[in-house]
Design a protein around this motif. Structure first.
Motif, PDB file in Angstrom:
ATOM      1  N   ALA A  92      57.240  71.438 -13.828  1.00  0.00           N
ATOM      2  CA  ALA A  92      57.920  70.582 -12.686  1.00  0.00           C
ATOM      3  C   ALA A  92      57.154  69.498 -12.070  1.00  0.00           C
ATOM      4  O   ALA A  92      55.794  69.512 -12.037  1.00  0.00           O
ATOM      5  CB  ALA A  92      58.494  71.512 -11.876  1.00  0.00           C
ATOM      6  N   VAL A  93      57.957  68.412 -11.595  1.00  0.00           N
ATOM      7  CA  VAL A  93      57.443  67.675 -10.822  1.00  0.00           C
ATOM      8  C   VAL A  93      58.192  67.351  -9.291  1.00  0.00           C
ATOM      9  O   VAL A  93      59.291  68.259  -9.368  1.00  0.00           O
ATOM     10  CB  VAL A  93      57.651  66.016 -11.206  1.00  0.00           C
ATOM     11  CG1 VAL A  93      56.642  66.034 -12.759  1.00  0.00           C
ATOM     12  CG2 VAL A  93      59.116  65.496 -11.465  1.00  0.00           C
ATOM     13  N   ASP A  94      57.544  66.955  -8.344  1.00  0.00           N
ATOM     14  CA  ASP A  94      58.425  66.917  -7.069  1.00  0.00           C
ATOM     15  C   ASP A  94      59.297  65.814  -7.047  1.00  0.00           C
ATOM     16  O   ASP A  94      59.614  64.913  -7.940  1.00  0.00           O
ATOM     17  CB  ASP A  94      57.382  66.715  -6.019  1.00  0.00           C
ATOM     18  CG  ASP A  94      56.312  65.598  -5.885  1.00  0.00           C
ATOM     19  OD1 ASP A  94      56.964  64.561  -6.303  1.00  0.00           O
ATOM     20  OD2 ASP A  94      55.545  65.762  -5.000  1.00  0.00           O
ATOM     21  N   ALA A  95      59.953  65.352  -5.650  1.00  0.00           N
ATOM     22  CA  ALA A  95      60.793  64.382  -5.786  1.00  0.00           C
ATOM     23  C   ALA A  95      60.184  63.078  -5.836  1.00  0.00           C
ATOM     24  O   ALA A  95      61.012  62.084  -6.137  1.00  0.00           O
ATOM     25  CB  ALA A  95      61.426  64.601  -4.173  1.00  0.00           C
ATOM     26  N   ASN A  96      58.879  62.906  -5.842  1.00  0.00           N
ATOM     27  CA  ASN A  96      58.310  61.500  -6.230  1.00  0.00           C
ATOM     28  C   ASN A  96      57.859  61.206  -7.487  1.00  0.00           C
ATOM     29  O   ASN A  96      57.297  60.413  -7.878  1.00  0.00           O
ATOM     30  CB  ASN A  96      57.181  61.326  -5.069  1.00  0.00           C
ATOM     31  CG  ASN A  96      57.260  60.917  -3.696  1.00  0.00           C
ATOM     32  OD1 ASN A  96      58.256  59.966  -3.512  1.00  0.00           O
ATOM     33  ND2 ASN A  96      56.878  61.706  -2.890  1.00  0.00           N
ATOM     34  N   GLY A  97      58.111  62.356  -8.257  1.00  0.00           N
ATOM     35  CA  GLY A  97      57.687  62.317  -9.731  1.00  0.00           C
ATOM     36  C   GLY A  97      56.388  62.825  -9.839  1.00  0.00           C
ATOM     37  O   GLY A  97      55.817  62.574 -11.018  1.00  0.00           O
ATOM     38  N   VAL A  98      55.539  63.369  -8.819  1.00  0.00           N
ATOM     39  CA  VAL A  98      54.112  63.737  -9.222  1.00  0.00           C
ATOM     40  C   VAL A  98      54.278  65.206  -9.630  1.00  0.00           C
ATOM     41  O   VAL A  98      54.832  66.122  -9.008  1.00  0.00           O
ATOM     42  CB  VAL A  98      53.408  63.646  -7.717  1.00  0.00           C
ATOM     43  CG1 VAL A  98      51.983  64.213  -7.924  1.00  0.00           C
ATOM     44  CG2 VAL A  98      53.659  62.193  -7.296  1.00  0.00           C
ATOM     45  N   ARG A 117      41.531  70.565 -13.712  1.00  0.00           N
ATOM     46  CA  ARG A 117      40.500  71.816 -13.096  1.00  0.00           C
ATOM     47  C   ARG A 117      41.174  73.240 -13.163  1.00  0.00           C
ATOM     48  O   ARG A 117      40.892  73.920 -13.483  1.00  0.00           O
ATOM     49  CB  ARG A 117      40.320  71.306 -11.681  1.00  0.00           C
ATOM     50  CG  ARG A 117      39.063  70.531 -11.613  1.00  0.00           C
ATOM     51  CD  ARG A 117      38.471  70.535 -10.024  1.00  0.00           C
ATOM     52  NE  ARG A 117      37.851  69.212  -9.841  1.00  0.00           N
ATOM     53  CZ  ARG A 117      38.370  68.241  -9.005  1.00  0.00           C
ATOM     54  NH1 ARG A 117      39.453  68.248  -8.240  1.00  0.00           N
ATOM     55  NH2 ARG A 117      37.910  67.003  -8.931  1.00  0.00           N
ATOM     56  N   ILE A 118      42.727  72.871 -12.842  1.00  0.00           N
ATOM     57  CA  ILE A 118      43.381  74.083 -13.270  1.00  0.00           C
ATOM     58  C   ILE A 118      43.432  74.576 -14.461  1.00  0.00           C
ATOM     59  O   ILE A 118      43.289  75.993 -14.480  1.00  0.00           O
ATOM     60  CB  ILE A 118      44.853  73.812 -12.381  1.00  0.00           C
ATOM     61  CG1 ILE A 118      44.969  73.452 -10.922  1.00  0.00           C
ATOM     62  CG2 ILE A 118      46.001  75.124 -12.765  1.00  0.00           C
ATOM     63  CD1 ILE A 118      46.078  73.263 -10.470  1.00  0.00           C
ATOM     64  N   VAL A 119      43.643  73.723 -15.266  1.00  0.00           N
ATOM     65  CA  VAL A 119      43.603  74.499 -16.962  1.00  0.00           C
ATOM     66  C   VAL A 119      42.220  74.981 -17.290  1.00  0.00           C
ATOM     67  O   VAL A 119      42.458  76.004 -17.721  1.00  0.00           O
ATOM     68  CB  VAL A 119      44.148  72.993 -17.707  1.00  0.00           C
ATOM     69  CG1 VAL A 119      44.060  73.658 -19.326  1.00  0.00           C
ATOM     70  CG2 VAL A 119      45.536  72.428 -17.350  1.00  0.00           C
ATOM     71  N   ASP A 149      51.040  73.493  -8.312  1.00  0.00           N
ATOM     72  CA  ASP A 149      51.144  74.983  -8.015  1.00  0.00           C
ATOM     73  C   ASP A 149      52.278  75.582  -9.377  1.00  0.00           C
ATOM     74  O   ASP A 149      52.092  76.501  -9.751  1.00  0.00           O
ATOM     75  CB  ASP A 149      52.089  75.108  -6.828  1.00  0.00           C
ATOM     76  CG  ASP A 149      51.427  75.067  -5.431  1.00  0.00           C
ATOM     77  OD1 ASP A 149      50.095  75.016  -5.670  1.00  0.00           O
ATOM     78  OD2 ASP A 149      51.835  74.594  -4.602  1.00  0.00           O
ATOM     79  N   HIS A 150      53.182  74.758  -9.656  1.00  0.00           N
ATOM     80  CA  HIS A 150      54.109  75.260 -10.837  1.00  0.00           C
ATOM     81  C   HIS A 150      53.030  75.301 -12.232  1.00  0.00           C
ATOM     82  O   HIS A 150      53.295  75.950 -12.921  1.00  0.00           O
ATOM     83  CB  HIS A 150      55.226  74.494 -10.881  1.00  0.00           C
ATOM     84  CG  HIS A 150      56.094  74.801 -11.866  1.00  0.00           C
ATOM     85  ND1 HIS A 150      56.635  74.067 -13.005  1.00  0.00           N
ATOM     86  CD2 HIS A 150      56.681  76.052 -12.285  1.00  0.00           C
ATOM     87  CE1 HIS A 150      57.654  74.973 -13.619  1.00  0.00           C
ATOM     88  NE2 HIS A 150      57.479  76.070 -13.159  1.00  0.00           N
ATOM     89  N   LEU A 151      52.403  74.231 -12.340  1.00  0.00           N
ATOM     90  CA  LEU A 151      51.526  74.536 -13.320  1.00  0.00           C
ATOM     91  C   LEU A 151      50.661  75.591 -13.442  1.00  0.00           C
ATOM     92  O   LEU A 151      50.496  76.342 -14.452  1.00  0.00           O
ATOM     93  CB  LEU A 151      50.212  73.119 -13.328  1.00  0.00           C
ATOM     94  CG  LEU A 151      49.220  73.256 -14.391  1.00  0.00           C
ATOM     95  CD1 LEU A 151      49.778  73.024 -15.886  1.00  0.00           C
ATOM     96  CD2 LEU A 151      48.132  72.133 -14.322  1.00  0.00           C
ATOM     97  N   GLY A 152      49.791  75.924 -12.122  1.00  0.00           N
ATOM     98  CA  GLY A 152      49.315  77.219 -12.233  1.00  0.00           C
ATOM     99  C   GLY A 152      50.323  78.416 -12.414  1.00  0.00           C
ATOM    100  O   GLY A 152      49.800  79.489 -13.267  1.00  0.00           O
ATOM    101  N   VAL A 153      51.590  78.644 -11.986  1.00  0.00           N
ATOM    102  CA  VAL A 153      52.387  79.483 -12.151  1.00  0.00           C
ATOM    103  C   VAL A 153      52.687  79.891 -13.805  1.00  0.00           C
ATOM    104  O   VAL A 153      52.608  80.608 -14.670  1.00  0.00           O
ATOM    105  CB  VAL A 153      53.820  79.345 -11.475  1.00  0.00           C
ATOM    106  CG1 VAL A 153      54.813  80.457 -12.055  1.00  0.00           C
ATOM    107  CG2 VAL A 153      53.619  79.449 -10.178  1.00  0.00           C
ATOM    108  N   VAL A 154      53.073  78.506 -14.422  1.00  0.00           N
ATOM    109  CA  VAL A 154      53.421  78.537 -16.074  1.00  0.00           C
ATOM    110  C   VAL A 154      52.063  79.213 -16.543  1.00  0.00           C
ATOM    111  O   VAL A 154      52.036  79.885 -17.658  1.00  0.00           O
ATOM    112  CB  VAL A 154      53.544  76.949 -16.318  1.00  0.00           C
ATOM    113  CG1 VAL A 154      53.867  76.979 -17.838  1.00  0.00           C
ATOM    114  CG2 VAL A 154      54.849  76.685 -15.900  1.00  0.00           C
ATOM    115  N   LEU A 155      50.855  78.625 -16.254  1.00  0.00           N
ATOM    116  CA  LEU A 155      49.803  79.060 -17.131  1.00  0.00           C
ATOM    117  C   LEU A 155      49.437  80.564 -16.732  1.00  0.00           C
ATOM    118  O   LEU A 155      49.151  81.154 -17.682  1.00  0.00           O
ATOM    119  CB  LEU A 155      48.626  78.404 -16.673  1.00  0.00           C
ATOM    120  CG  LEU A 155      48.464  76.805 -17.098  1.00  0.00           C
ATOM    121  CD1 LEU A 155      47.387  76.041 -16.646  1.00  0.00           C
ATOM    122  CD2 LEU A 155      48.904  76.613 -18.562  1.00  0.00           C
ATOM    123  N   ALA A 156      49.566  81.011 -15.623  1.00  0.00           N
ATOM    124  CA  ALA A 156      49.481  82.501 -15.337  1.00  0.00           C
ATOM    125  C   ALA A 156      50.517  83.349 -16.105  1.00  0.00           C
ATOM    126  O   ALA A 156      50.193  84.429 -16.738  1.00  0.00           O
ATOM    127  CB  ALA A 156      49.609  82.780 -13.825  1.00  0.00           C
TER     128      ALA A 156
END
Ligand code: PLP
Length: 365
Positions: free
Chosen positions: A97-103, A146-148, A107-114
């Motif tokens: 997901a991205v936030d309302a600014n499209g960034v 870094r998260i990946v 955190d969601h990246l971390g959740v998906v990878l976990a």
């Protein structure tokens, strides 16, 4: 480019003198491009443009794991260009997901990878674009990488830098990722040529086979005129970048201010995010993109919607949908892009035209 079309027209894969001359041109262009983009010459794999580079990154990374007998999935952000999003979705990948600014939502990246870790699903590649093509919003590629590296250390990291690379230096991104896509026609070069930078030591199986060109990484006769032209365009772009960015950003801000002042209710998409200097993306509540674009074109303003259109006549933009700009409130979307040759007169004429057309559409009720 003309020289390559008319004189050095040999096939660089051949052995005779004309072929060797063409090969020298390709080598020189490769070295020059490497300098322009902060990468190593041997890392460049020439492609037919950004789409092929993206496809090569996603499909090649998936093949890389499949060849080892541990098939995995691809992961990308919800705002990727279709050249990334479609292969990821087609192969059953995951979207972040991205936030309302499209960034990108880190955190969601971390959740998906976990989650994938927990299910013991290997991650073949994580693809996060450097800047979005509709809104110009810049993505936190380095933080994401870094998260990946921590949560999916065997995954490759890809960044589509097709839009970003004209306006900002790519060295830091190239150093943080394994694969980076570039397209010539976004940096002032011709259409139909680009490259994928493949990091040193990264083995990416070829998707387009045959011929053995590009050290077996991409088969097919080189597009010599395109390659030399891309290198020349990149040299000009880098030499003039700081002056161009400042000038274009000022013009873009002037355009934004004039449109916001004249078109009631208009807002800039992704306004809270760091954005490229050349894109002004607006949402215009109550205006449908299709008549807006049609009427702007009559005034010689060539714009695009890229497109959140409540009429349904145009496809709803997946980028705006991911930012939560959807549903019956979906406003008209308008993307005005500037180039290095844009002038004050251009942006003033464009702003006048947008305000006048919006007024006309609204007065028709
Ligand atoms: N990625 C992004 C972000 C783009 O903006 C584009 C083209 O607009 C592409 C990929 C596709 O590049 P090409 O047109 O060279 O295939």
């Amino acid at each position: 480019m003309m020289e390559a079309l008319t004189e050095t027209y040999g096939n660089p894969s051949g052995a005779h003198r004309l072929a060797r001359e063409a090969n020298r041109r390709v080598d020189a262009a490769r070295a020059s491009l490497a300098e322009s983009f902060g990468i190593t010459p041997g890392n460049i794999v020439f492609t037919s443009g950004g789409t092929e580079a993206d496809s090569m990154a996603i499909h090649g990374s998936l093949r890389r794991l499949a060849d080892r007998g541990t098939p995995g999935v691809a992961v990308c952000s919800a705002v990727e260009h279709h050249a990334v999003l479609e292969p990821v979705e087609f192969t059953g990948g995951r979207v972040v997901a991205v936030d309302a600014n499209g960034v990108l939502d880190l955190d969601h990246l971390g959740v998906v990878l976990a989650e994938l870790n927990e299910k013991q699903v290997p991650v073949a590649v994580v693809s996060i674009m450097a800047a979005n093509n509709e809104t110009g919003v810049i993505q936190p590629v380095i933080e994401a990488s870094r998260i990946v590296r921590e949560l999916a250390p065997d995954a490759l990291i890809h960044s589509d830098a097709v839009q970003f690379s004209a306006w900002r230096d790519t060295s830091d991104i190239a150093a943080a990722v394994d694969l980076m896509s570039v397209s010539a026609h976004k940096i002032g070069g011709p259409k139909g040529i680009g490259f994928l930078a493949v990091g040193t030591g990264v083995t990416l199986p070829a998707i387009q086979m045959g011929g053995g060109q590009e050290r077996g990484r991409r088969g097919g006769t080189h597009n010599v005129p395109g390659i030399v032209a891309m290198a020349a365009a990149a040299q000009v772009m880098v030499a003039e970048r700081s002056e161009t960015v400042e000038r274009v950003e000022n013009l873009r801000d002037r355009l934004i201010n004039d449109v916001l002042a004249g078109a009631a209710g208009a807002f800039v998409t992704g306004a809270g995010a760091d954005r490229l200097p050349n894109i002004a993306h607006f949402c215009l509540p109550g205006i449908e993109s299709e008549p807006l674009l049609f009427m702007l074109e009559k005034n010689d303003v060539m714009a695009s919607a890229a497109s959140s259109c409540s009429s349904g006549a145009q496809q709803v933009s997946h980028v705006l949908a991911a930012m939560g700009i959807t549903g019956s409130d979906a406003p008209g979307a308008l993307r005005l892009s500037l180039g290095r040759d844009s002038t004050k007169d251009d942006v003033d004429a464009a702003a006048r035209s947008v305000v006048e057309v919006v007024d006309r559409i609204r007065s028709r009720g």
